[in-house]
Design an enzyme around this catalytic site. Structure first.
Site, PDB file in Angstrom:
ATOM      1  N   LEU A   1       9.191  -2.620  11.754  1.00 52.01           N
ATOM      2  CA  LEU A   1       8.895  -1.566  10.781  1.00 52.01           C
ATOM      3  C   LEU A   1       7.452  -1.673  10.309  1.00 52.01           C
ATOM      4  CD1 LEU A   1      12.041  -1.250   8.499  1.00 52.01           C
ATOM      5  CD2 LEU A   1      11.539  -0.182  10.684  1.00 52.01           C
TER       6      LEU A   1
ATOM      7  N   LYS B   1       6.000 -11.464   7.511  1.00 55.30           N
ATOM      8  CA  LYS B   1       5.470 -12.228   8.647  1.00 55.30           C
ATOM      9  C   LYS B   1       4.873 -11.306   9.707  1.00 55.30           C
ATOM     10  CE  LYS B   1       8.556 -16.243   8.699  1.00 55.30           C
ATOM     11  NZ  LYS B   1       9.668 -16.844   9.480  1.00 55.30           N
TER      12      LYS B   1
ATOM     13  N   MET C   1       0.849  -1.193   0.000  1.00 52.83           N
ATOM     14  CA  MET C   1       0.000   0.000   0.000  1.00 52.83           C
ATOM     15  C   MET C   1       0.889   1.249   0.000  1.00 52.83           C
ATOM     16  SD  MET C   1      -3.447  -0.918   2.008  1.00 52.83           S
ATOM     17  CE  MET C   1      -2.897  -0.596   3.662  1.00 52.83           C
ATOM     18  N   GLY C   2       2.152   1.097  -0.422  1.00 51.54           N
ATOM     19  CA  GLY C   2       3.038   2.258  -0.514  1.00 51.54           C
ATOM     20  C   GLY C   2       3.628   2.627   0.826  1.00 51.54           C
ATOM     21  N   ALA C   3       4.150   3.883   0.919  1.00 53.05           N
ATOM     22  CA  ALA C   3       4.913   4.335   2.091  1.00 53.05           C
ATOM     23  C   ALA C   3       5.989   3.283   2.383  1.00 53.05           C
ATOM     24  CB  ALA C   3       4.002   4.591   3.296  1.00 53.05           C
TER      25      ALA C   3
ATOM     26  N   GLN D   1      -2.837 -11.919   8.295  1.00 52.54           N
ATOM     27  CA  GLN D   1      -3.046 -11.676   6.861  1.00 52.54           C
ATOM     28  C   GLN D   1      -2.343 -12.763   6.037  1.00 52.54           C
ATOM     29  OE1 GLN D   1      -2.702  -7.705   4.833  1.00 52.54           O
ATOM     30  NE2 GLN D   1      -0.661  -8.403   4.308  1.00 52.54           N
TER      31      GLN D   1
ATOM     32  N   HIS E   1       9.625  -3.513   3.132  1.00 55.46           N
ATOM     33  CA  HIS E   1       9.233  -3.771   1.738  1.00 55.46           C
ATOM     34  C   HIS E   1      10.467  -4.081   0.886  1.00 55.46           C
ATOM     35  CE1 HIS E   1       5.872  -1.025   3.112  1.00 55.46           C
ATOM     36  NE2 HIS E   1       5.199  -2.060   2.649  1.00 55.46           N
TER      37      HIS E   1
ATOM     38  N   GLU F   1      12.180  -0.287   4.766  1.00 56.11           N
ATOM     39  CA  GLU F   1      13.138  -1.408   4.647  1.00 56.11           C
ATOM     40  C   GLU F   1      12.452  -2.772   4.616  1.00 56.11           C
ATOM     41  OE1 GLU F   1      16.384  -1.557   4.211  1.00 56.11           O
ATOM     42  OE2 GLU F   1      16.608   0.628   4.164  1.00 56.11           O
TER      43      GLU F   1
HETATM   44  O1  PAF Z   1      -0.139  -5.650   3.788  1.00 56.02           O
HETATM   45  C1  PAF Z   1      -0.549  -4.786   2.988  1.00 56.02           C
HETATM   46  O2  PAF Z   1       0.151  -3.809   2.688  1.00 56.02           O
HETATM   47  C2  PAF Z   1      -1.950  -4.913   2.405  1.00 56.02           C
HETATM   48  O3  PAF Z   1      -2.831  -5.484   3.306  1.00 56.02           O
HETATM   49  C3  PAF Z   1      -1.962  -5.660   1.058  1.00 56.02           C
HETATM   50  C4  PAF Z   1      -1.521  -7.100   1.209  1.00 56.02           C
HETATM   51  C5  PAF Z   1      -1.078  -4.949   0.058  1.00 56.02           C
HETATM   52  C6  PAF Z   1      -3.397  -5.684   0.497  1.00 56.02           C
HETATM   53  O4  PAF Z   1      -3.888  -4.388   0.299  1.00 56.02           O
END
Ligand code: PAF
Length: 273
Positions: free
Chosen positions: A181, A145, A27-29, A150, A34, A32
């Protein structure tokens, strides 16, 4: 790096490429955490695709959808430096129409832990992940993790709906002082950030107890709750990797999960023992 916002254009671009594709939905922003997902995907695949889409259907009324941190230019630079091949950057109306087919999170597992305080959240997550996986058709998709529930539900969806993608869990990245983070950490002021360290500290308490062979989950949870005081606790749970309650920690099959609120910010953390 190619940037595409139209789902059908992306599908067309990726069609018949005969390459293994690693996909990181975000979802951006970007931080590290990501980048570690992108690096792992780069090691294991020939092509790396990242999506940036703040998915409205996973936010409940009154949550931070309108204020969710957005850093378009910085995120594009990060992706480009990290070696991403394709960035998918759709708008909400590229993904959703007004009358939608959707994925329903399972009635039990989707409505406990985070799903209890955010009913419907995981249906929104599963719906968008299903759409994104169908658009990209990756070989592997990478999830942190840190968002353990999710990750568990997405793995379950892929299995139960017989989807052809490998879900790869990637370790949580932490600040030097232990804070996991998260894009939402920027909401923390200095005091709340200090208080938030009690979350990773409580997980340390758990691993220390387990290393001393104290395995009783009630006893461990009680000590963790003491460490978290006076933070508002949403839950402290010790589950097996199927997300079922257990009475004794089973090394190699346990997840210890905490959600607590620092200031006004809900923070998640967990360790896998
Ligand atoms: O973890 C996230 O950033 C969101 O829940 C995802 C998996 C991109 C779905 O919008």
């Amino acid at each position: 790096m190619k940037i595409i916002s139209n789902p059908l254009e992306l599908k067309e671009y990726l069609k018949n490429n005969n390459k293994t594709v690693g996909f990181i939905p975000t979802m951006g922003a970007l931080h590290e955490g990501h980048i570690s997902l992108i690096n792992r995907a780069s090691e294991e695949n020939e092509l790396v695709v990242v999506s940036i889409f703040v998915n409205p259907t996973q936010f409940l009324k009154g949550e931070d959808l309108d204020n969710y941190p957005s850093r378009e230019q910085a995120d594009k630079k990060i992706c480009s430096f990290a070696g991403v091949d394709v960035l998918f950057y759709p708008n909400a109306d590229d993904i959703y129409t007004s009358d939608e087919v959707s994925v329903q999170a399972p009635n039990v597992r989707g409505y406990v832990l985070e799903g209890r305080s955010r009913p419907g959240h995981f249906s929104g997550v599963l719906t968008v992940v299903m759409k994104l996986l169908n658009i990209v058709s990756p070989t592997r998709a990478y999830f942190g993790k840190k968002d353990a529930q999710q990750l568990n539900l997405i793995t379950l969806m892929v299995k139960q709906l017989f989807m052809s993608v490998e879900i790869v869990p990637v370790d949580t990245v932490r600040e030097a002082d232990g804070l996991a983070l998260s894009s939402r950490n920027i909401y923390l002021n200095e005091y709340d950030r200090k208080e938030a360290l009690k979350i990773s500290a409580s997980l340390h308490v758990c691993s220390r107890m387990v290393s001393k062979n104290i395995l009783d989950t009630k006893e461990i949870i009680a000590s963790m709750r003491e460490t978290l005081y006076p933070l508002e606790i949403a839950y402290v749970e010790i589950l097996n990797r199927n997300f079922e309650k257990i009475e004794q920690v089973e090394i190699g099959d346990s997840v210890i999960l905490v959600e607590a609120i620092a200031g006004e910010t809900r923070l998640l953390d967990n360790i896998w023992l």
